[in-house]
Design an enzyme around this catalytic site. Structure first.
Site, PDB file in Angstrom:
ATOM      1  N   VAL A   1       0.829  -1.204   0.000  1.00  8.97           N
ATOM      2  CA  VAL A   1       0.000   0.000   0.000  1.00  8.97           C
ATOM      3  C   VAL A   1       0.862   1.251   0.000  1.00  8.97           C
ATOM      4  O   VAL A   1       0.569   2.249  -0.658  1.00  8.97           O
ATOM      5  CB  VAL A   1      -0.961  -0.002   1.207  1.00  8.97           C
ATOM      6  N   ALA A   2       1.996   1.188   0.743  1.00  8.94           N
ATOM      7  CA  ALA A   2       2.874   2.351   0.831  1.00  8.94           C
ATOM      8  C   ALA A   2       3.565   2.630  -0.499  1.00  8.94           C
ATOM      9  O   ALA A   2       3.761   3.780  -0.885  1.00  8.94           O
ATOM     10  CB  ALA A   2       3.922   2.139   1.918  1.00  8.94           C
TER      11      ALA A   2
ATOM     12  N   GLU B   1      -1.587   5.422  -5.007  1.00 12.01           N
ATOM     13  CA  GLU B   1      -2.977   5.251  -5.435  1.00 12.01           C
ATOM     14  C   GLU B   1      -3.518   6.434  -6.221  1.00 12.01           C
ATOM     15  O   GLU B   1      -4.346   6.285  -7.117  1.00 12.01           O
ATOM     16  CB  GLU B   1      -3.883   5.009  -4.211  1.00 12.01           C
TER      17      GLU B   1
ATOM     18  N   ASP C   1       1.276  19.987 -43.647  1.00 14.54           N
ATOM     19  CA  ASP C   1       0.754  20.078 -45.000  1.00 14.54           C
ATOM     20  C   ASP C   1       0.734  21.543 -45.404  1.00 14.54           C
ATOM     21  O   ASP C   1       0.474  22.423 -44.580  1.00 14.54           O
ATOM     22  CB  ASP C   1      -0.659  19.487 -45.042  1.00 14.54           C
TER      23      ASP C   1
ATOM     24  N   ASP D   1      -5.355  18.674 -43.314  1.00 14.35           N
ATOM     25  CA  ASP D   1      -6.804  18.860 -43.359  1.00 14.35           C
ATOM     26  C   ASP D   1      -7.498  17.933 -44.342  1.00 14.35           C
ATOM     27  O   ASP D   1      -8.705  17.753 -44.279  1.00 14.35           O
ATOM     28  CB  ASP D   1      -7.160  20.314 -43.715  1.00 14.35           C
TER      29      ASP D   1
ATOM     30  N   GLU E   1       7.419   6.470   2.946  1.00 16.50           N
ATOM     31  CA  GLU E   1       6.530   5.551   3.663  1.00 16.50           C
ATOM     32  C   GLU E   1       7.099   4.134   3.676  1.00 16.50           C
ATOM     33  O   GLU E   1       7.074   3.437   4.704  1.00 16.50           O
ATOM     34  CB  GLU E   1       5.152   5.568   3.007  1.00 16.50           C
TER      35      GLU E   1
ATOM     36  N   ASN F   1      -1.801   8.838   1.788  1.00 19.97           N
ATOM     37  CA  ASN F   1      -1.849   8.982   0.338  1.00 19.97           C
ATOM     38  C   ASN F   1      -3.073   9.767  -0.129  1.00 19.97           C
ATOM     39  O   ASN F   1      -3.018  10.530  -1.095  1.00 19.97           O
ATOM     40  CB  ASN F   1      -1.838   7.602  -0.313  1.00 19.97           C
TER      41      ASN F   1
ATOM     42  N   ASP G   1      -1.752  13.028  -1.605  1.00 18.37           N
ATOM     43  CA  ASP G   1      -1.700  12.763  -3.047  1.00 18.37           C
ATOM     44  C   ASP G   1      -2.865  13.369  -3.808  1.00 18.37           C
ATOM     45  O   ASP G   1      -2.918  13.247  -5.033  1.00 18.37           O
ATOM     46  CB  ASP G   1      -1.694  11.254  -3.306  1.00 18.37           C
TER      47      ASP G   1
END
Length: 838
Positions: free
Chosen positions: A283-284, A288, A330, A570, A639, A664, A668
């Site tokens: 998890v660390a 996430e 172009d 185009d 972490e 987190n 985060d």
């Protein structure tokens, strides 16, 4: 190969002079289907599921499965696994919803821009002429064509009177093509014959009648569209970097978890406890919030770019723009205005410009603003700009044909009959019986500049007399020169790729400041090997008379040499190259549907300069993405080290899995998102594109580990100090968690710049400051609420908050000094690699 006489064309194509009858139409539609080109459009479900393809998301979903399975595998749990699982799952779904919503909205915006290439067609059926929907045409239909009509299917001409067709959407050639009905027509190969007209092209002059030969995907447009459908877009730099990051994180998570689990067993720790420690590390280590923040940052970029007239169809294209090293543009409609303009008026001595322009404008069937031949429209504009009115045509004595190359009209001016003529200069000299060498010299000078030159003559009763010459061109957009210079200063090279004449292409290139060692034509490309063409690409920037496959080949070779390529265009002929390019940029106003559907970005103002502005925005976005990814990873390494070192020191876990998830979520989310609002450097377009070999973490691993080490040392020192001060484990964990969060907020502020952050425009991003203060308040509110007990946390008095804050600031200042020293030592190395400098 079988040749059929013209008298048998109608029969060979299954029709008659009265056209098809209703029963024949139904039979043909059953066999050939509707006259439309299907566009690839994923279902809503497929679009939503595509958001779950990244390795990062797979890791998170794996963590959800493990957390949900824990209560059924053992009774020795912390009781938070189900809560962890649902929080992680919510983040994954939220990220998928962001990506889905943005791509769906972009798709709808593109749909609103789509213009039908031929919404209606004039067709003879059952002996009667009527207007029908273009999609209802079938092979064998007898269609009638007039100036201004958009052709809806490929067809063989049976009648053609002064018929000119603008085929620039297919060939890139801005000058209309004269068409004629031939006595004998090949049935095996009808590719770009003078007796054929093609879907998506425009009638600029004259009248014609033709039998539909191909519809839908079997047309020339359809063949090119099929090429587009079969090609795949290359992986973007951000996709590559995130894929590599995801794989590396997965390996690190697995390795750390197994290593710590084994070490714990060797230290005689409880296997169940060690299993949860391994989950804590997983998890660390997994950020996430990374997928969601990347998506949100790109979405913010999409909004900003829409204000700059760039509509983004694919999110990843935003950051890819900031990495481009070449732009293959172009010419027609992209670097030029896609309309003929009279640039030079030269008169015979004794003739005024007014006389010359009145004669040229009068000898014309065109109508302003845009009905008729582009050349004649240019003459009408030139006369109108000088306030000169045309004289009505009494009779078209000699209609213009591609064979004769001139036309003569009869008028009545002030009660006197006058004849005007215009056409190719050499033809007009013959008609006017003139051999003046000055005319020949002037014509040669204009032609050498890539201009199209017309001679104009008049007969007021004493014979045809040459009045002068008018030189025309499709002029470059005024802002293109500045845009090319700006791109060049940013280390981006521009290529011009066109189907037009080499002299015209080189002249336009010279006018917009595009340097090139000559011009390569499609015939040259067919002759050159890949190795030879690769060498030519070092010095040649202008390509003329090229076909769609040539554009794809040029881009492929550039990409093989490590270039990040953007292609602007185009026409239907640009579509394969737009798909082949890392970033395909289509024109929104005059671009074809196929070009738009093949592109990543659509310019709503059809302005080449907008692409350079979009590159600047792309660079700013990539800088910000790199900022918050570095911030997330520096934080998560802290972490991991905190949990791992506590195990090696035989300490209790300072952070539980739910604590890490809370960290987190708090750090985060808003702070990371606020980094996406960081203003761009004023020197964004003064630096070279980043090297294709440099990734997000190139040159950053040492500082990443150093930041994690400072974070871990701070947390463990305060955690151990709290335990030695006879605090309970819950209080010690609360102290460690708070220190971890505060230091990560400092890292968010630090990652803004490579210099000392407190002195480098400290208030330039108020969103970051507000988000940090809000997140700190959110954490404090949690500790003071009843939910603290659910999270295995407790309330902290002000004195402990003050102690934690002071230690965090001291640690942050030491880290800042180390950071500045680190980047100074690496600055010369970074310049050589072309790394981003904040």
């Amino acid at each position: 190969m079988t040749d059929l006489s013209r008298s048998h064309i109608l029969t060979s194509l299954g029709t008659s002079p009265d056209g098809l009858h209703d029963a024949e139409v139904l039979a043909a539609r059953t066999q050939h289907g509707w006259n439309e080109i299907p566009m690839k459009k994923p279902s809503l479900l497929a679009l939503f599921l595509s958001q779950f393809k990244s390795t990062m998301v797979m890791i998170l979903l794996g963590a959800v499965v493990v957390s949900l399975a824990m209560p059924y595998l053992t009774s020795h749990t912390e009781g938070n696994e189900t809560l962890n699982a649902f929080i992680i799952l919510a983040i994954v779904i939220l990220n998928a919803a962001f990506g889905f919503a943005q791509e769906w909205r972009a798709g709808n915006a593109i749909a609103s821009l789509r213009k039908l290439s031929g919404p209606e067609a004039r067709v003879r059926r059952n002996g009667t002429v009527s207007m029908i929907a273009a999609r209802e045409l079938v092979p064998g239909d007898l269609v009638q064509l007039e100036a201004g009509d958009r052709i809806s299917a490929d067809a063989v001409l049976t009648v053609a009177s002064s018929l000119d067709i603008d085929e620039s959407s297919l060939t890139g050639e801005s000058v209309p093509v004269s068409k004629k009905a031939e006595e004998r027509v090949s049935t095996s190969d009808r590719s770009f014959l003078p007796s054929m007209v093609y879907a998506g092209t425009l009638v600029t002059r004259g009248f014609g009648e033709a039998v539909v030969s191909e519809t839908g995907l079997k047309t020339q447009i359809g063949h090119i569209t099929s090429m587009v459908m079969q090609s795949e877009s290359p992986e973007t730099p951000l996709q590559r970097d995130l894929r590599i990051v995801g794989h590396r994180i997965g390996l690190v998570v697995l390795g750390l978890s197994v290593f710590i689990f084994i070490v714990g067993l060797l230290l005689n720790r409880d296997p169940i406890e060690m299993f949860f420690v391994a989950i804590s590390l997983a998890v660390a280590a997994v950020p996430e919030g990374l997928p969601a923040v990347v998506t949100i940052c790109l979405a913010i970029g999409v909004t900003r770019m829409s204000k700059r007239n760039a509509l983004v169809r694919k999110l990843d294209a935003v950051e890819t723009l900031g990495s481009v090293t070449v732009i293959a543009a172009d010419k027609t409609g992209t670097m030029t205005e896609n309309r003929m303009t009279a640039t030079n008026v030269w008169t015979i001595p004794g003739v005024t410009e007014e006389e010359l322009l009145q004669a040229a404008a009068s000898c014309s069937r065109a109508e302003l603003p845009d009905i008729g031949d582009p050349t004649e429209i240019a003459l009408l504009r030139a006369a109108g700009d000088r306030g000169i009115s045309r004289i009505a045509i009494d009779e078209e004595e000699v209609p213009f044909t591609s064979e004769e190359k001139y036309m003569v009209t009869v008028h009545t001016a002030n009660g006197v009959k006058v004849r005007y003529a215009k056409g190719a200069v050499e033809v007009m000299m013959r008609v006017a019986k003139s051999s003046d060498p000055l005319i020949t010299e002037t014509n040669a000078n204009y032609t050498s500049e890539g201009l199209r030159v017309l001679g104009v003559a008049a007969d007021t009763g004493s014979g045809m007399r040459l009045l002068g010459l008018i030189a025309m061109m499709d002029p470059p957009r005024a802002e293109v020169r500045v845009a090319i210079e700006k791109a060049e200063s940013a280390g981006i090279r521009t290529f011009m790729i066109t189907g037009d004449h080499p002299a015209t292409a080189y002249s336009i290139a010279d006018r917009v400041g595009l340097t090139s060692d000559g011009v390569l034509t499609g015939a040259d490309l067919d002759r050159l090997s890949d190795a030879e063409l690769t060498q030519k690409l070092e010095t040649v920037s202008v390509f003329a008379r090229v076909r769609p496959e040539h554009k794809v080949r040029i881009l492929s070779l550039l990409q093989k040499n490590g270039h990040i390529a953007a292609m602007t265009g185009d026409g239907v002929n640009d579509a394969p190259a737009l798909r082949q390019a890392h970033v395909g940029v289509a024109m929104g106003k005059v671009g074809t549907d196929t070009a738009r559907e093949s592109s990543s970005i659509v310019l709503t103002d059809d302005n080449y300069a907008t692409i350079v502005s979009a590159v600047e925005e792309g660079r700013r976005i990539y800088d910000n993405i790199r900022r918050f990814i570095l911030f997330l990873m520096r934080s998560n390494v802290g972490e991991v080290l905190t949990v791992a070192c506590s195990m090696l020191l035989l300490l209790p876990l300072p952070l539980l899995p739910l604590h890490i998830l809370w960290v987190n979520l708090v750090t985060d989310s808003l702070p990371a998102l606020a980094l996406a609002m960081e203003p761009g450097s004023p020197h964004l377009m003064k630096r070279k594109p980043r090297s294709s070999s440099s990734g997000i973490f190139t040159g950053e691993w040492s500082l990443l580990l150093l930041a994690g080490a400072f974070n871990a040392v701070l947390c463990l020192v305060l955690f151990i100090s709290a335990l030695h001060a006879h605090a309970d484990l819950t209080t010690a964990r609360t102290v460690a968690l708070t220190a971890l969060i505060l230091f990560q907020f400092c890292l968010a502020y630090s990652v803004r710049t490579r210099r000392f952050s407190l002195l480098e425009h400290p208030f330039a991003n108020p969103w970051l400051i507000v988000s940090i203060l809000f997140s700190v308040g959110l954490h404090a509110a949690l500790l003071a609420s009843p939910f603290a007990a659910v999270m295995h946390l407790t309330f902290l008095p002000f004195s402990q908050w003050l102690t934690i804050t002071l230690w965090t600031l001291v640690t942050f200042l030491v880290f800042e000094c180390c950071k500045v020293l680190f980047y100074r030592l690496r600055s010369s190395h970074d310049i050589r690699l072309g790394l981003t400098s904040f």
